[in-house]
Write an enzyme that holds these catalytic residues in place. Sequence first.
Site, PDB file in Angstrom:
ATOM      1  N   ARG A 108      59.084  -0.757-114.947  1.00 33.86           N
ATOM      2  CA  ARG A 108      58.057  -0.460-113.944  1.00 33.86           C
ATOM      3  C   ARG A 108      57.866  -1.716-113.113  1.00 33.86           C
ATOM      4  O   ARG A 108      57.532  -2.781-113.645  1.00 33.86           O
ATOM      5  CB  ARG A 108      56.733  -0.078-114.622  1.00 33.86           C
ATOM      6  N   HIS A 135      58.245   7.693-108.535  1.00 36.79           N
ATOM      7  CA  HIS A 135      57.758   7.790-109.921  1.00 36.79           C
ATOM      8  C   HIS A 135      58.378   9.051-110.543  1.00 36.79           C
ATOM      9  O   HIS A 135      57.696  10.043-110.805  1.00 36.79           O
ATOM     10  CB  HIS A 135      56.226   7.839-109.931  1.00 36.79           C
ATOM     11  N   GLN A 138      57.035  10.814-113.940  1.00 41.95           N
ATOM     12  CA  GLN A 138      55.824  11.621-113.773  1.00 41.95           C
ATOM     13  C   GLN A 138      56.174  12.960-113.111  1.00 41.95           C
ATOM     14  O   GLN A 138      55.690  14.012-113.535  1.00 41.95           O
ATOM     15  CB  GLN A 138      54.794  10.859-112.917  1.00 41.95           C
ATOM     16  N   ASP A 231      46.464  11.787-105.920  1.00 40.63           N
ATOM     17  CA  ASP A 231      46.755  10.495-106.550  1.00 40.63           C
ATOM     18  C   ASP A 231      45.760   9.492-105.954  1.00 40.63           C
ATOM     19  O   ASP A 231      45.135   9.764-104.915  1.00 40.63           O
ATOM     20  CB  ASP A 231      48.217  10.085-106.264  1.00 40.63           C
ATOM     21  N   CYS A 271      48.274  12.521-111.474  1.00 41.36           N
ATOM     22  CA  CYS A 271      49.086  11.744-112.416  1.00 41.36           C
ATOM     23  C   CYS A 271      48.242  10.829-113.285  1.00 41.36           C
ATOM     24  O   CYS A 271      48.693  10.402-114.348  1.00 41.36           O
ATOM     25  CB  CYS A 271      50.123  10.922-111.646  1.00 41.36           C
ATOM     26  N   ARG A 299      54.071  13.720-120.327  1.00 41.72           N
ATOM     27  CA  ARG A 299      54.869  12.498-120.133  1.00 41.72           C
ATOM     28  C   ARG A 299      55.667  12.202-121.399  1.00 41.72           C
ATOM     29  O   ARG A 299      56.844  11.829-121.335  1.00 41.72           O
ATOM     30  CB  ARG A 299      53.955  11.302-119.817  1.00 41.72           C
TER      31      ARG A 299
HETATM   32  N1  NVA Z   1      50.461   5.799-106.870  1.00 41.19           N
HETATM   33  C1  NVA Z   1      49.947   5.217-108.085  1.00 41.19           C
HETATM   34  C2  NVA Z   1      50.502   5.912-109.276  1.00 41.19           C
HETATM   35  C3  NVA Z   1      49.989   5.414-110.604  1.00 41.19           C
HETATM   36  C4  NVA Z   1      50.611   6.120-111.770  1.00 41.19           C
HETATM   37  C5  NVA Z   1      50.279   3.736-108.116  1.00 41.19           C
HETATM   38  O1  NVA Z   1      51.411   3.373-107.776  1.00 41.19           O
HETATM   39  O2  NVA Z   1      49.405   2.934-108.456  1.00 41.19           O
HETATM   40  N1   CP Z   2      50.604   8.203-114.501  1.00 47.50           N
HETATM   41  C1   CP Z   2      51.000   6.973-114.925  1.00 47.50           C
HETATM   42  O1   CP Z   2      52.132   6.546-114.729  1.00 47.50           O
HETATM   43  O2   CP Z   2      50.044   6.280-115.597  1.00 47.50           O
HETATM   44  P1   CP Z   2      50.101   4.741-116.051  1.00 47.50           P
HETATM   45  O3   CP Z   2      50.012   3.910-114.806  1.00 47.50           O
HETATM   46  O4   CP Z   2      48.923   4.583-116.955  1.00 47.50           O
HETATM   47  O5   CP Z   2      51.400   4.497-116.762  1.00 47.50           O
END
Ligand code: NVA
Ligand code: CP
Length: 311
Positions: A108, A135, A138, A231, A271, A299
Amino acid sequence: MSNLLKGRDFVSLNDFTTEEIWQIVEMARSMKLRMRSGIMDRPLEGKTLGMIFTKPSTRTRISFEVGIWQLGGVGLFLSAEELQLRRGETIEDTARVLSRYLDGIMIRTFDHQDVVDLAANSTIPVINGLTDLLHPCQAASDILTIWEKFGRVAGIKFAFTGDGNNNMVHSLLFAGAKMGMDVRVASPEGFQPEPSIVQDAQALARKTGARILVTKDPVEAVRDADAVYADVWTSMGQEESKDQRLTTLMPYQVNADLWEHVAESAIFMHCLPAHREEEVTGEIIDGPMSVVFDQAENRLHAQKAIMALTM
Ligand code: NVA
Ligand code: CP
């Protein structure tokens, strides 16, 4: 069924055919049901997954760590802060070294290109656990949730309202286009999805019967929708523009007024993490239409299928 996913990277859903995405979703569903009846499959006995994080996580970290353990393997949490990456070791060298120890890498991070480069230089599968652009884990899990809720995926009217220039939206566009969904994205000027991703999704949609609509009108997007998705308005790394985002995106909030326009028995999806009274009101995310915790659970199952198939 032969496994065409063995050894593959999981970087973007656009790299997979509709049939391959179904293979992941069906395996996830079957592992979930078997687990519920007390049967644990352990196809990754003795394998190790390295998990690199340069951004925070609750769901991704815990579901991957628990998932690899349930499959018989072990997960290693690798904070980027503590790797030599932070001191300038290249992604390429990191990929070559980790390939000598591990059986798979989950990452990530911010720049999507870093994941592409990691995958290109690794001899083991690389799984994208979120970048600024995509992502896919997800979105694959969300397809499982939609399938479970409606018994089908193709033809489902799926709406997203809010920040459209967002990793979730981009992956949901690919997922919807591959799976034959009717995907509508509503966001204001300056917050629309990447044009190249919309174009790719539209080209895919012509083959699968999906429909892709990008609009500025949230009501147009959610009209008769079966599923409405939100989101956060400020994704990780965008904290500096938070105030401007709150003001500009407020007309895109999922609330009781917007819910007047959706189909009967529509579901609300997110998500997570969520910011109540920003992108969604409490009465929607905590109401009977919300399936957000089923999404979070899925997930685990979807990623177990991704690991079992690729590693
Ligand atoms: N769009 C959000 C998704 C978190 C799972 C982010 O990138 O922070
Ligand atoms: N939805 C998701 O990816 O959550 P986290 O940021 O907690 O991993």
